[in-house]
Scaffold this active site. Sequence first.
Site, short mmCIF file in Angstrom:
data_model
loop_
_atom_site.label_atom_id
_atom_site.label_comp_id
_atom_site.label_asym_id
_atom_site.label_seq_id
_atom_site.Cartn_x
_atom_site.Cartn_y
_atom_site.Cartn_z
N GLU A 48 0.84 -1.19 0.00
CA GLU A 48 0.00 0.00 0.00
C GLU A 48 0.89 1.25 0.00
O GLU A 48 1.82 1.36 0.79
CB GLU A 48 -0.87 -0.04 1.27
CG GLU A 48 -1.41 1.27 1.67
CD GLU A 48 -1.53 1.43 3.20
OE1 GLU A 48 -1.09 0.54 3.95
OE2 GLU A 48 -2.04 2.47 3.60
N ASP A 86 -1.66 -0.87 11.25
CA ASP A 86 -2.72 -0.09 11.91
C ASP A 86 -4.09 -0.32 11.28
O ASP A 86 -4.27 -1.21 10.45
CB ASP A 86 -2.36 1.41 11.87
CG ASP A 86 -2.26 1.91 10.43
OD1 ASP A 86 -2.57 1.12 9.50
OD2 ASP A 86 -1.87 3.07 10.23
N ASP A 128 -5.95 1.48 9.17
CA ASP A 128 -6.03 1.68 7.73
C ASP A 128 -5.44 0.50 6.97
O ASP A 128 -6.00 0.04 5.98
CB ASP A 128 -5.28 2.95 7.32
CG ASP A 128 -6.13 4.20 7.53
OD1 ASP A 128 -7.36 4.03 7.71
OD2 ASP A 128 -5.56 5.31 7.54
N ASP A 145 0.34 -1.58 6.49
CA ASP A 145 0.68 -1.13 7.84
C ASP A 145 -0.01 -1.97 8.90
O ASP A 145 -1.05 -2.57 8.65
CB ASP A 145 0.25 0.33 8.03
CG ASP A 145 1.09 1.26 7.17
OD1 ASP A 145 2.14 0.81 6.67
OD2 ASP A 145 0.68 2.42 6.99
#
Length: 673
Positions: free
Chosen positions: A447, A522, A524, A520
């Site tokens: 990403e 996290d 998102d 990631d």
Amino acid sequence: MAQETDVLEMEMPDVASATAVANGSYSEDSIKVLEGLEAVRKRPAMYIGDIGERGLHHLINEVVDNSIDEALAGYARNILITLHSDGSCSVQDDGRGIPVGPHPVKKISTLEVVMCTLHAGGKFEKNAYKVSGGLHGVGVSCVNALSVNMCAEIRRDGKVFRQDYMRGVPQGDVREIGEAKSTGTLVRFYPDGDIFKTLEFKSDRVADRLRELAFLNPQIVIRLRDERDGRDDVYHYPGGLVDFVSYVDEGKIALMKPIMISSVFKADDGTETPVDVCFQYNNSYNETVLSYVNNINTIEGGTHVSGFRSALTRTLNTYATKNNLVKGDKLQLTGEDFREGLTAAISVKVGEPQFEGQTKTKLGNGETEGAVRAMVNDHLTAYLESNPAIGKRIIEKAILAAEARIAARKSREMVRRKNALESSALPGKLADCSINTPEDCEIFIVEGDSAGGSAKQGRDRRFQAILPLRGKVLNVQKARLPKVLENEEIRCIFTALGVGFGEDFSIEKLRYGKVVLMADADVDGSHIRTLLLTFFFNYMHPLIEAGKIYIAQPPLYKVKKGKKEYYAFNDAERDEVLARIRKESGGTVEIVTADEAITPSGVVISRFKGLGEMNPEQLWETTMNPETRTMLQVSIESAAAASKLFETLMGDQVEPRREFIERNAQYVKNLDI
Ligand code: 0RA
């Protein structure tokens, strides 16, 4: 669900931590038995698939299957599965109880033969469609061999009998331990920590299979209790496959009530094949076909599924033509058109199933295809005659699908032509690897450009390719085919992987041995991962089945002391590292976060906010280097549960998603789909 039922309420025996009892002299038979058990313990994966979480849960399936067989034979109705606080699992049924008297051939107790001899499970009686004839079927003796302790308690002939085992070896003879008014079998086992990498049963995972069994066998009442958290659920679906299809389509808008076809096909040679098929159309664009043979999920489909599909196409086409529902003779409805928005559950019982395919989950029996086709042809034709409004609705939906299909083909041809004009068909942003033996190559789908940049620099370019994606991936759960094909990022994935689309799809053409999703750690990143998994689930299912899809695990923290650096993948690991450092330095270090003042003697913890924050070397070392990284392989344990999960996470309705997120907030690290 969870309605009150008469699920048995028996006393749970404790499994004695029995000491090995020397059983007199070893006969030739008992030596053979020990050799069999030894083989299971030496190569457990050969018998139960693997020694991870999947294998561990396989033990429960194996024991439950025996009780299911007893229920299918008509003798048991209730099955109770308990996950105990002490790490054991017990399975109890109200069947006839495993016979305890002398075995006609082996002379020792039949119970001991069943529990301790490989493949002894179903030898006593001819049971037409034993679950254990299929994928599982290694028998309860394997569970015994892989358990530190196990006990069987049998209620029969007014008495309670019991035998204990350690690692498959009986600890004495079958004993009579009391009186009983009822009959039944109870098996309790403690999986062996020397064998399994994990010993923790996950009740959701157990529940998925039990729910499925309850849908497939409407007459059985299954109860799951988890002593660790008080869970107590009853799975009982008198509506069978109708309930199953409604459950899978919960949250979607159905175009009709499920159509149920339930019949026994009688072949000329006298063999009988029970066929149960249930399906409905909904307002989505996806097809969900769940198929089973003798209660085993045939992930790869097979003759029962192709029989259903061909009957569906033929009957609906005949109906459309006969009733003049397709205007103009140019439009030809194909099988594909009748699959859009279709949810189906197919369950057949076959005497001697032949399982084929990569994962041995594809039914090969030729005669089953004809049986299912004939049943569905007859019943569906009759159904359409008496439900013309629904017939019309189905055909109208198929026409829309056909129009979309034709539009998609045009756009595909355009893509092909465009590609042909370009010198290279591969997407420009793909940083490909240099060697060209696909099985040795990996592609990281990353990403964002900055993370993509780090990955391109950090990788080993000989065998690692990087495909950076820009922005959010399209949610394919909500988009129709042409829109999916128009999407730039998705087109890039198709061309980079080389697998082709739709009818052209072929896993043989896959240009990489591993497809790694790297996002990631996290929220998102997790959203992007879910979008990509939704895409792979819907459009590249075979890649998941073949175990080609992986999820990279970037670390969350770096802990630095002096020149030494440690990476931690979660909070627990970080605390472990800190504890170790404290111990080594006699508890005198000062611990600070990276934002705070840095003292040379202290320990500095930094939290990576994203992949892009890591420099190329760090990314290589922690996440990409095969020598040091950990990656998660994506697998699908229960097709029904996965399909429902994607609809929950990515579908139209907000409420089920909110509920799911609330329920699972504490399990955000869960990986199986
Ligand atoms: C063979 C014969 C009989 C019962 C069973 C097997 C049996 C096995 C299991 C495994 C779990 N639960 C079970 N319940 C029954 C009975 C034969 C007879 O009584 O005549």
